[in-house]
Write an enzyme that holds these catalytic residues in place. Structure first.
Site, short mmCIF file in Angstrom:
data_model
loop_
_atom_site.label_atom_id
_atom_site.label_comp_id
_atom_site.label_asym_id
_atom_site.label_seq_id
_atom_site.Cartn_x
_atom_site.Cartn_y
_atom_site.Cartn_z
N LYS A 85 0.85 -1.34 0.05
CA LYS A 85 0.08 0.16 0.23
C LYS A 85 0.84 1.28 -0.12
O LYS A 85 0.39 2.19 -0.47
CB LYS A 85 -0.92 0.10 1.18
CG LYS A 85 -1.79 -0.97 1.31
CD LYS A 85 -2.69 -0.97 2.51
CE LYS A 85 -3.66 -2.59 2.63
NZ LYS A 85 -4.36 -2.36 4.09
N ARG A 86 2.02 0.97 0.75
CA ARG A 86 3.13 2.32 0.51
C ARG A 86 3.56 2.65 -0.63
O ARG A 86 3.95 3.53 -1.07
CB ARG A 86 4.07 1.92 1.51
CG ARG A 86 3.72 1.79 3.00
CD ARG A 86 5.02 1.44 3.99
NE ARG A 86 4.50 1.13 5.26
CZ ARG A 86 4.04 0.02 5.71
NH1 ARG A 86 4.49 -1.02 4.83
NH2 ARG A 86 3.82 0.12 7.14
#
Length: 514
Positions: free
Chosen positions: A275-276
């Site tokens: 997600k980063r």
């Protein structure tokens, strides 16, 4: 080492032994509103949706918001919007009705409290008074001795008198579930037979926190039971925890659903999606201009579930076609590698397909009109005619993958009409002669245009670079950009003639004024 073994069993028998008819199949997508929906989450929702639509069942949305410290305002609304954008229809869920409401876990706390009380009464759970400091010391000691941190189940051994004394003092506590040996393997719909004796590797898990909110382990079991969920399809990272969930089902005396765990979704190089990374959120894909059908085909191209045809070109299937052809037996049991190039291929196919039909072609035109207005708000002389945009789209369908690319500064000449451009190096007569030659062309392609323009320059004794500069200005009002012949091809014959005639009118007017 984890006591974990996997036996690949034939999956066909697992599916055909289902105890329910297809119309009774109920699946759920149960995200936490702690951020935006990303590719992995959409894949889970999609495969649940495809499976239930294939067999004629129901798709439920449940919001798992028991971790109140991580909630993001507006996340639930955005998540629902993204699912609907992707075409995933919600049969039951918050705002969609259903007879198993509420579908938000924070509104179901009384149900969890009753379930915990049932486990306490039956001896399957106990109160744990261990402080955070003690748990942290246990963790550090385990790491020091190179062991996997685990709770030592100390509070299991509390006597009735000790328990009464702690409760009388108002000592804070959580509720833990007693793990027992579980030798019967999980019959995973995707991985086959999987065995993991969780009691040998983990301490008793918390099922109710000190704030009286349940943990995932308890809440999802209780909710799946009361919502009549028949099949649980979720990420493989939950596979080891499924043993705990089966033990909970046994403790309650409930029939568990069938479980299938979807493999990891990874990058093309095998690294895990994160997600980063910032570019795997569905909102980002939407903002960049990818179509829902393209994104869905991109996802299933990596995860399987469909008949594989060797060396076949990418084929764009509608959501209904995907549901018809979907087979849980064909879902890959190995990490699903995403090929970013395929997403662009699918998006280009979507543009071509939409151009082929009148109704969807008009929608494309209207979308481009909107994009251009947003990109050039300061201009009031934009060329947004339907015929012009359609011709540009026909050209772009072979070259571009995103409609937003049409609004780049390099292609501004497509939309911003030149204003009061003065033809300094061509006489009115010369321009009229050029118009006649261009009008007579049967093929308005770059190569033929170059031949025509060079021949014209030689005949009229106009230096070719000056001719190119003059035409570029008349057609775009710019000093830079693609080659003039390429620019003319992109604009199309009708627009080129129209803009040159406008230049001719303007210069005639200037000469009369002089």
């Amino acid at each position: 080492m984890l006591n974990f073994r996997r036996v690949l069993a034939p999956r066909r028998c697992l599916l055909t032994s289902a105890r329910l008819s297809h119309k009774d199949v109920r699946v759920r997508f149960a995200p936490s509103p702690t951020g935006q929906l990303h590719l992995g989450g959409l894949r889970t929702a999609l495969y649940n949706f495809l499976y239930t639509r294939h067999v004629g069942g129901k798709f439920l949305l449940r919001i798992e918001d028991t971790d109140q410290t991580r909630l993001v305002p507006g996340a639930t609304e955005q998540l629902i919007e993204d699912l609907l954008w992707a075409g995933i229809e919600i049969d039951e869920g918050p705002g969609f009705g259903g007879d198993r409401a509420p579908y938000i876990q924070s509104q179901r706390t009384q149900l969890y409290s009753a379930a915990v009380e049932q486990l306490l009464q039956s001896g399957h759970a106990y109160r744990c008074f261990c402080t955070e400091r003690r748990l942290e010391l246990l963790r550090k000691e385990a790491l020091r001795t190179r062991q996997v941190p685990r709770y030592d189940n100390k509070c299991r051994q509390l006597t009735a008198a000790q328990l009464e004394q702690l409760l009388a003092k108002g000592t804070p506590y959580c509720i833990r579930f007693k793990l027992t040996s579980h030798e019967e393997p999980l019959q995973d719909l995707i991985y086959g037979s999987v065995a993991h004796n969780v009691s040998e590797t983990e301490g008793d898990p918390v099922i109710m926190k000190s704030d009286n909110f349940p943990t995932y382990h308890l809440a999802n079991v209780v909710d799946d039971h009361h919502m009549g969920i028949t099949h649980v399809l979720r990420g493989v990272e939950w596979q080891i925890s499924t043993t705990k969930h089966l033990l909970l089902y046994n403790a309650f005396g409930w029939q568990p659903p069938q479980f299938g765990h979807l493999p990891l979704l990874v990058n093309a190089d095998g690294t895990k999606l994160s997600k980063r990374q910032g570019d795997i959120g569905i909102t980002q894909f939407r903002e960049r201009g990818y179509f829902p059908t393209a994104l869905l085909n991109y996802i299933v191209s990596a995860g399987g579930g469909f008949e594989h045809k060797a060396n076949a070109k990418p084929q764009l299937l509608t959501l209904q076609q995907l549901a018809t052809e979907f087979s849980l037996e064909r879902v890959n049991a190995h990490p699903s590698r995403l090929n970013a190039e395929l997403l662009n291929d699918y998006n280009q196919l979507e543009i071509k397909q939409r151009l082929a039909h009148k109704e969807t072609r008009l929608q494309l035109v209207q979308h481009v009109q909107q994009l251009v207005k947003q990109a050039y708000p300061e201009h009031n002389n934009l060329d947004l005619a339907e015929a012009h945009i359609t011709e540009v789209l026909q050209w772009a369908a072979q070259r571009l993958t995103l409609l937003q690319d049409l609004t780049s500064s390099k292609l501004s000449f497509l939309w911003v009409k030149p204003h009061n451009y003065e033809l300094q190096h061509l006489s009115v007569e010369q321009l009229q002669q050029l118009l006649q030659q261009l009008t007579a062309l049967q093929q308005f392609h770059k190569d033929e245009l170059n031949v025509t323009l060079k021949a014209y320059a030689q005949t009229t004794k106009v230096k070719f670079p000056i001719l190119m500069k003059t035409l570029r200005g008349a057609l775009s009002g710019l000093q830079e950009g693609p080659g003039v012949a390429e620019m003319m091809e992109i604009l199309g014959k009708a627009v080129v003639l129209q803009r040159l005639q406008e230049s001719l009118k303007q210069n005639n007017k200037l000469q009369l004024e002089l």
